[in-house]
Design a protein around this motif. Structure first.
Motif, mmCIF file in Angstrom:
data_model
loop_
_atom_site.group_PDB
_atom_site.id
_atom_site.type_symbol
_atom_site.label_atom_id
_atom_site.label_comp_id
_atom_site.label_asym_id
_atom_site.label_seq_id
_atom_site.Cartn_x
_atom_site.Cartn_y
_atom_site.Cartn_z
ATOM 1 N N THR A 191 -14.013 0.853 -6.730
ATOM 2 C CA THR A 191 -13.955 -0.426 -6.009
ATOM 3 C C THR A 191 -15.303 -0.856 -5.444
ATOM 4 O OG1 THR A 191 -13.331 0.722 -3.956
ATOM 5 C CG2 THR A 191 -11.540 -0.067 -5.346
ATOM 6 N N ASP A 234 -10.526 -2.823 0.088
ATOM 7 C CA ASP A 234 -10.777 -1.392 0.243
ATOM 8 C C ASP A 234 -12.036 -1.203 1.081
ATOM 9 O OD1 ASP A 234 -11.129 1.312 0.064
ATOM 10 O OD2 ASP A 234 -11.597 1.333 -2.083
ATOM 11 N N LEU A 279 0.827 -1.209 0.000
ATOM 12 C CA LEU A 279 0.000 0.000 0.000
ATOM 13 C C LEU A 279 0.859 1.256 0.000
ATOM 14 C CD1 LEU A 279 -2.754 -1.077 2.567
ATOM 15 C CD2 LEU A 279 -3.058 -0.713 0.117
ATOM 16 N N ASN A 330 -10.286 7.511 -4.757
ATOM 17 C CA ASN A 330 -9.152 7.029 -3.967
ATOM 18 C C ASN A 330 -9.634 6.663 -2.569
ATOM 19 O OD1 ASN A 330 -9.308 9.570 -2.570
ATOM 20 N ND2 ASN A 330 -8.125 10.465 -4.238
ATOM 21 N N SER A 331 -8.788 5.967 -1.831
ATOM 22 C CA SER A 331 -9.196 5.442 -0.528
ATOM 23 C C SER A 331 -8.079 5.609 0.497
ATOM 24 C CB SER A 331 -9.570 3.956 -0.633
ATOM 25 O OG SER A 331 -10.607 3.762 -1.574
ATOM 26 N N TRP A 381 -2.296 -4.151 -4.935
ATOM 27 C CA TRP A 381 -2.881 -4.434 -3.623
ATOM 28 C C TRP A 381 -4.205 -5.195 -3.747
ATOM 29 C CZ3 TRP A 381 -7.776 -2.841 -2.823
ATOM 30 C CH2 TRP A 381 -8.255 -1.754 -3.550
ATOM 31 N N ASN A 441 -15.539 4.821 -2.799
ATOM 32 C CA ASN A 441 -14.673 4.786 -3.973
ATOM 33 C C ASN A 441 -15.431 4.162 -5.144
ATOM 34 O OD1 ASN A 441 -12.664 4.358 -5.911
ATOM 35 N ND2 ASN A 441 -11.111 3.906 -4.379
ATOM 36 N N ASP A 477 -7.201 4.829 -6.744
ATOM 37 C CA ASP A 477 -7.199 3.436 -6.300
ATOM 38 C C ASP A 477 -8.262 2.673 -7.075
ATOM 39 O OD1 ASP A 477 -5.211 3.599 -4.161
ATOM 40 O OD2 ASP A 477 -6.668 4.883 -3.160
ATOM 41 N N HIS A 478 -7.864 1.543 -7.651
ATOM 42 C CA HIS A 478 -8.812 0.732 -8.416
ATOM 43 C C HIS A 478 -8.418 -0.732 -8.298
ATOM 44 C CE1 HIS A 478 -5.822 0.289 -11.717
ATOM 45 N NE2 HIS A 478 -5.483 1.537 -11.402
ATOM 46 N N ASP A 514 2.193 2.208 -3.404
ATOM 47 C CA ASP A 514 1.192 2.675 -4.365
ATOM 48 C C ASP A 514 1.105 4.197 -4.246
ATOM 49 O OD1 ASP A 514 -0.923 3.075 -6.070
ATOM 50 O OD2 ASP A 514 -2.440 2.387 -4.643
ATOM 51 N N GLU A 552 -4.871 -2.613 -9.412
ATOM 52 C CA GLU A 552 -3.584 -2.348 -8.771
ATOM 53 C C GLU A 552 -3.088 -3.586 -8.020
ATOM 54 O OE1 GLU A 552 -3.116 2.210 -7.779
ATOM 55 O OE2 GLU A 552 -4.815 1.387 -6.664
#
Length: 318
Positions: free
Chosen positions: A214, A112, A61, A268-269, A75, A211, A69-70, A64, A73
Motif C-alpha cells: 500500500t 492504510d 475491516l 499486512n497492516s 476496504w 506495508n 492487505d493490499h 477482511d 481489497e
C-alpha cells in the motif's frame, strides 16, 4: 383642535412603531428558535450518520480475514459521494424524512496508515532510533527538505518520549504529537509539514513496519537500502499486477544490493484511518477516526469531527 389632532396622530404613530417593534422582535425570536432547533437536529442526525459510517467501515475491516492487505481489497475502495436516500431506501424502519435524505450526501474512504512512515518510531522511551532516522533522512533528501529540521524533530521527539527526562532538559520536552500537523510542536516548519503529510503519520505506537502493498514509491524508497526511486516505482508497478503475499516476494524486482531495513516492512497492516464526509445542503461535516485491527477485533482509538482540509475521496492508491 389642531393640537389635539396632532397629539392623536403622534400617539397613533408611536403605537404603530411600538407594535411593529414588538412584532419584529417576536418574529426574530421565533426565527432564532427555529434555526437553533434546525441546527441541533442537523448536528444530532449527522452524528448518527457518521457513527453509522464508522461502524460500517469497521465491519468491512473486520470481515477482511486474509493475512495480506493490499489495494485490491474492499476496504481500499473509496465511497464516492452518494445521496443518503439510496442507503435508506432499503430500510423501512428509517425515521429520516425523505426530503432530508434527498438533500444529504455521504462519502468516505479508508486509508492504510502503515503505508506511511511512522514519526513515533523515531524514538522510544527517550532513545533515538538511528535506523529509523536514516529512513526519514532519505525521505527528507528526496523531497528537498532541510536536514536540520529532521535533526530537530528526532531530538525533540526523544525528549517528548522520555518519561525520565531530567530537570535540565525538561524545558525542551513537549507533548508527544498525535497528528502530523502537531509536528510544529517539535520545531518543524509548516512548509515541511505540508510536504511530509502524504508520506508520514503519527501512530499511537512506535510500530515501524511499512506495508509494501500500500505504500507509495517515495515511502518504499525511504525504508529501502541500496535501491533507487526507480526501483521503488517498479515495485509499485509490479504489485498492481500481483500483490506481494509475503515479505521477500519483492526481492526478485530489486537490484542485488537492494534490501530493506530489518523489521521495517510487512504485507499486512493494523492501523487505518477512516474518513467520512457528510454534506447537508450547504453544511459540510467531516470526521476522521483512527482504528486498530487485531485479528477480528477493530477498536476505535480516536475520533475528530469538524472542518478539516479539503477532502476528495481517494482513487484507492493512497
Amino acid at each position: 383642535m389642531r393640537r389635539r389632532r396632532g397629539a392623536a396622530l403622534l400617539v397613533a404613530m408611536l403605537t404603530v412603531t411600538v407594535v411593529a417593534t414588538l412584532a419584529a422582535a417576536a418574529l426574530w425570536q421565533q426565527w432564532r428558535s427555529v434555526e437553533i432547533e434546525s441546527a441541533e437536529r442537523t448536528r444530532v442526525q449527522s452524528g448518527w450518520i457518521l457513527t453509522g459510517a464508522l461502524d460500517w467501515a469497521r465491519l468491512i475491516l473486520r470481515e477482511d480475514t486474509s493475512n495480506v492487505d493490499h489495494l485490491g481489497e474492499p476496504w481500499a475502495v473509496p465511497l464516492q459521494e452518494a445521496r443518503l436516500g439510496t442507503f435508506l431506501a432499503a430500510d423501512p424502519n428509517s425515521n429520516m424524512a425523505a426530503g432530508d435524505a434527498d438533500n444529504t450526501f455521504l462519502s468516505g474512504e479508508i486509508t492504510d496508515l502503515q503505508s506511511r512512515l511512522n514519526v513515533a518510531s523515531l524514538a522510544g522511551a527517550g532513545v533515538k532510533n538511528d535506523e529509523r532516522v536514516e529512513s526519514f533522512r532519505r525521505l527528507f533528501e528526496l523531497l528537498g527538505l532541510p536536514a536540520a529540521e529532521l535533526a530537530r524533530l528526532a531530538e525533540n521527539l526523544r525528549f517528548a518520549e522520555d518519561i525520565n527526562v531530567d530537570n535540565q532538559n525538561a524545558a525542551r520536552a513537549s507533548l508527544p504529537p498525535q497528528r502530523v500537523e502537531q509536528l510544529a510542536w517539535l520545531g518543524v516548519s509548516p512548509q515541511t509539514i505540508a510536504a511530509l503529510e502524504p508520506y508520514v503519520t503519527v501512530l499511537p505506537s512506535n510500530e515501524p513496519r511499512v506495508n509494501l502493498n500500500t505504500a507509495k514509491a517515495e515511502v518504499i524508497y525511504a525504508v529501502g537500502r541500496g535501491i533507487s526511486l526507480a526501483d521503488a516505482q517498479r515495485l509499485v508497478t509490479e504489485r498492481e499486477r500481483q500483490h506481494f503475499r509475503a515479505v521477500g516476494d519483492e526481492r526478485k524486482f530489486l537490484p542485488e544490493e537492494g534490501k530493506f531495513e530489518p523489521n521495517g516492512v510487512s504485507v499486512n497492516s493494523q492501523f487505518f484511518e477512516v474518513r467520512g464526509r457528510l454534506r447537508i445542503d450547504n453544511v459540510v461535516i467531516e470526521e476522521r477516526s483512527v482504528v486498530m485491527r487485531t485479528g477480528r477485533e477493530v477498536r476505535t482509538l480516536s475520533r475528530e469531527r469538524g472542518a478539516f482540509e479539503a477532502f476528495v475521496p481517494a482513487d484507492g492508491r493512497r
